[in-house]
Design an enzyme around this catalytic site. Structure first.
Site, PDB file in Angstrom:
ATOM      1  N   LEU A   4       0.824  -1.215   0.000  1.00 20.98           N
ATOM      2  CA  LEU A   4       0.000   0.000   0.000  1.00 20.98           C
ATOM      3  C   LEU A   4       0.858   1.266   0.000  1.00 20.98           C
ATOM      4  O   LEU A   4       1.910   1.316   0.628  1.00 20.98           O
ATOM      5  CB  LEU A   4      -0.918  -0.008   1.229  1.00 20.98           C
ATOM      6  CG  LEU A   4      -1.832  -1.235   1.353  1.00 20.98           C
ATOM      7  CD1 LEU A   4      -2.697  -1.106   2.597  1.00 20.98           C
ATOM      8  CD2 LEU A   4      -2.702  -1.420   0.114  1.00 20.98           C
ATOM      9  N   HIS A   5       0.370   2.267  -0.727  1.00 21.46           N
ATOM     10  CA  HIS A   5       1.041   3.566  -0.768  1.00 21.46           C
ATOM     11  C   HIS A   5      -0.019   4.659  -0.609  1.00 21.46           C
ATOM     12  O   HIS A   5      -1.209   4.356  -0.424  1.00 21.46           O
ATOM     13  CB  HIS A   5       1.844   3.716  -2.070  1.00 21.46           C
ATOM     14  CG  HIS A   5       1.059   3.418  -3.302  1.00 21.46           C
ATOM     15  ND1 HIS A   5       0.001   4.208  -3.728  1.00 21.46           N
ATOM     16  CD2 HIS A   5       1.138   2.406  -4.203  1.00 21.46           C
ATOM     17  CE1 HIS A   5      -0.502   3.707  -4.828  1.00 21.46           C
ATOM     18  NE2 HIS A   5       0.152   2.603  -5.146  1.00 21.46           N
ATOM     19  N   GLY A  28      -1.550   6.445  -2.629  1.00 19.80           N
ATOM     20  CA  GLY A  28      -2.681   6.330  -3.551  1.00 19.80           C
ATOM     21  C   GLY A  28      -3.761   5.442  -2.943  1.00 19.80           C
ATOM     22  O   GLY A  28      -4.947   5.789  -2.922  1.00 19.80           O
ATOM     23  N   HIS A  29      -3.344   4.279  -2.404  1.00 19.72           N
ATOM     24  CA  HIS A  29      -4.308   3.391  -1.743  1.00 19.72           C
ATOM     25  C   HIS A  29      -4.921   4.094  -0.522  1.00 19.72           C
ATOM     26  O   HIS A  29      -6.111   3.968  -0.262  1.00 19.72           O
ATOM     27  CB  HIS A  29      -3.634   2.107  -1.250  1.00 19.72           C
ATOM     28  CG  HIS A  29      -3.081   1.244  -2.337  1.00 19.72           C
ATOM     29  ND1 HIS A  29      -1.740   1.034  -2.513  1.00 19.72           N
ATOM     30  CD2 HIS A  29      -3.706   0.526  -3.308  1.00 19.72           C
ATOM     31  CE1 HIS A  29      -1.542   0.222  -3.528  1.00 19.72           C
ATOM     32  NE2 HIS A  29      -2.714  -0.105  -4.039  1.00 19.72           N
ATOM     33  N   GLY A  48      -8.684   3.759  -8.150  1.00 21.65           N
ATOM     34  CA  GLY A  48      -7.923   4.940  -8.556  1.00 21.65           C
ATOM     35  C   GLY A  48      -8.018   5.134 -10.060  1.00 21.65           C
ATOM     36  O   GLY A  48      -8.068   4.166 -10.816  1.00 21.65           O
ATOM     37  N   GLN A 106      -9.031   0.371 -16.272  1.00 21.52           N
ATOM     38  CA  GLN A 106      -9.562  -0.603 -15.303  1.00 21.52           C
ATOM     39  C   GLN A 106     -10.835  -0.059 -14.660  1.00 21.52           C
ATOM     40  O   GLN A 106     -11.844  -0.766 -14.528  1.00 21.52           O
ATOM     41  CB  GLN A 106      -8.500  -0.883 -14.232  1.00 21.52           C
ATOM     42  CG  GLN A 106      -9.035  -1.602 -13.013  1.00 21.52           C
ATOM     43  CD  GLN A 106      -7.942  -2.011 -12.054  1.00 21.52           C
ATOM     44  OE1 GLN A 106      -7.227  -2.958 -12.323  1.00 21.52           O
ATOM     45  NE2 GLN A 106      -7.806  -1.322 -10.936  1.00 21.52           N
ATOM     46  N   SER A 152       2.757   0.748  -6.738  1.00 25.39           N
ATOM     47  CA  SER A 152       3.556  -0.214  -5.966  1.00 25.39           C
ATOM     48  C   SER A 152       4.825  -0.562  -6.728  1.00 25.39           C
ATOM     49  O   SER A 152       5.857  -0.873  -6.140  1.00 25.39           O
ATOM     50  CB  SER A 152       2.736  -1.478  -5.713  1.00 25.39           C
ATOM     51  OG  SER A 152       1.524  -1.143  -5.076  1.00 25.39           O
TER      52      SER A 152
HETATM   53  O1  PAF Z   1      -5.802  -2.142  -9.203  1.00 20.99           O
HETATM   54  C1  PAF Z   1      -5.481  -3.193  -8.611  1.00 20.99           C
HETATM   55  O2  PAF Z   1      -4.735  -3.182  -7.622  1.00 20.99           O
HETATM   56  C2  PAF Z   1      -5.987  -4.523  -9.118  1.00 20.99           C
HETATM   57  O3  PAF Z   1      -6.075  -4.531 -10.496  1.00 20.99           O
HETATM   58  C3  PAF Z   1      -7.319  -4.955  -8.482  1.00 20.99           C
HETATM   59  C4  PAF Z   1      -8.441  -3.996  -8.807  1.00 20.99           C
HETATM   60  C5  PAF Z   1      -7.152  -5.042  -6.970  1.00 20.99           C
HETATM   61  C6  PAF Z   1      -7.705  -6.335  -8.996  1.00 20.99           C
HETATM   62  O4  PAF Z   1      -6.737  -7.283  -8.731  1.00 20.99           O
END
Ligand code: PAF
Length: 279
Positions: A33-34, A36-37, A147, A153, A186
């Site tokens: 985690l950084h 952004g998370h 994000g 995505q 990451s």
């Molecule tokens: O963005 C991510 O970290 C991944 O693509 C996710 C959404 C957790 C799916 O594995």
């Protein structure tokens, strides 16, 4: 904070929260985690009554020649971050819990996932959509946070939720950047000091693209050429793709206008970095 590794236990937690009328906010992650998370986690903390974070490095979204093994992992550090952010439960399943022997059902979005990273990483969004749908089924969130650094995505997941009538509100938050503008990722951890300096080339090229369009340039080929020149000056940089697209349909654009999506992926030696902006 609960640390849950089994699907059954996660489900029964969620069932309990739901029956008590509590709103579940969910942040799916691959860990390490950084900031952004943390921005997603903090927004989710405010939006829901209960906060769940998943940590699972999803093998099915990595191609056979990609960096699954090199993907950074540090569960203890991640759990510490989550405790500090008052996360209620971390779901961190082992691989066999998500993909048991004989697993053979996949989710595929077939329009938005075609270009950009989808073209560069065949099968990537199939892996993402499948694991996110599974996580949604396990956690039963009311809200899920993503994000916009992974813009495609985010759009693919939004579309999957709409197409499959999933009862989840998908929230996309802005990219969090280092002081010099590098998008937090990451994977940045795998850059050497020299590579870290070169890694800014994609952000600079994207900003130059926006400047050219604001000055009246409409030809995608001319903007791309300028960006290629800028990135090409870095000895360890190799362009995976640089594309312009409609920000909703993600269809490629040759005649640019303000508001179009500019997105790219660049390898700095072996580390693949992505970034994007709206022109
Ligand atoms: O963005 C991510 O970290 C991944 O693509 C996710 C959404 C957790 C799916 O594995």
């Amino acid at each position: 904070m609960k640390v849950v590794t089994a699907i059954g236990e996660m489900r029964s937690c969620s069932r309990g929260w739901k029956s008590a009328g509590r709103k579940i906010a969910f942040v799916p992650t691959m860990g390490f985690l950084h900031q952004g998370h943390l921005s997603l986690i903090r927004a989710a903390r405010k939006a829901g009554d209960v906060l769940v974070v998943s940590i699972f490095v999803n093998p099915s979204q990595f191609g056979p020649s990609e960096d699954l093994e090199a993907y950074p992992r540090d569960l203890d550090r991640d759990l510490e971050f989550c405790r500090e952010e008052r996360v209620d439960a971390v779901f961190a399943p082992p691989e066999e819990e998500i993909y048991p022997e004989g697993f053979s059902t996949w989710v595929e979005e077939t329009e938005l996932s075609r270009g950009l990273c989808g073209a560069a990483r065949p099968g990537h969004f199939r892996g993402v959509a499948t694991v996110v749908l599974k996580l949604f089924n396990i956690v039963s969130p009311d809200l899920a946070f993503f994000g916009r650094k992974d813009y495609q995505q985010f759009k693919v997941i939004e579309k999957m939720v709409r197409d499959l009538d999933l009862p989840v509100e998908v929230v996309g938050l802005p990219t969090v950047r280092e002081a010099d503008g590098l998008a937090m990722s990451s994977r940045n951890k795998n850059l050497s000091v020299g590579e870290r300096r070169q890694a800014l080339c994609l952000r600079r090229a994207l900003l130059r693209a926006r400047e050219m369009v604001s000055e009246g340039e409409t030809r995608a080929a001319a903007v791309r050429q300028e960006m290629e020149g800028m990135i090409g000056r870095e000895p360890d940089a190799r362009i995976d793709y640089l594309e312009f697209a409609d920000p909703e349909t993600l269809k490629p654009r040759e005649n640019l206008r303000p508001g179009d999506l500019a997105a790219g992926a660049v390898f700095i030696d072996t580390v693949r970095l992505i970034d994007n902006l709206l022109l």
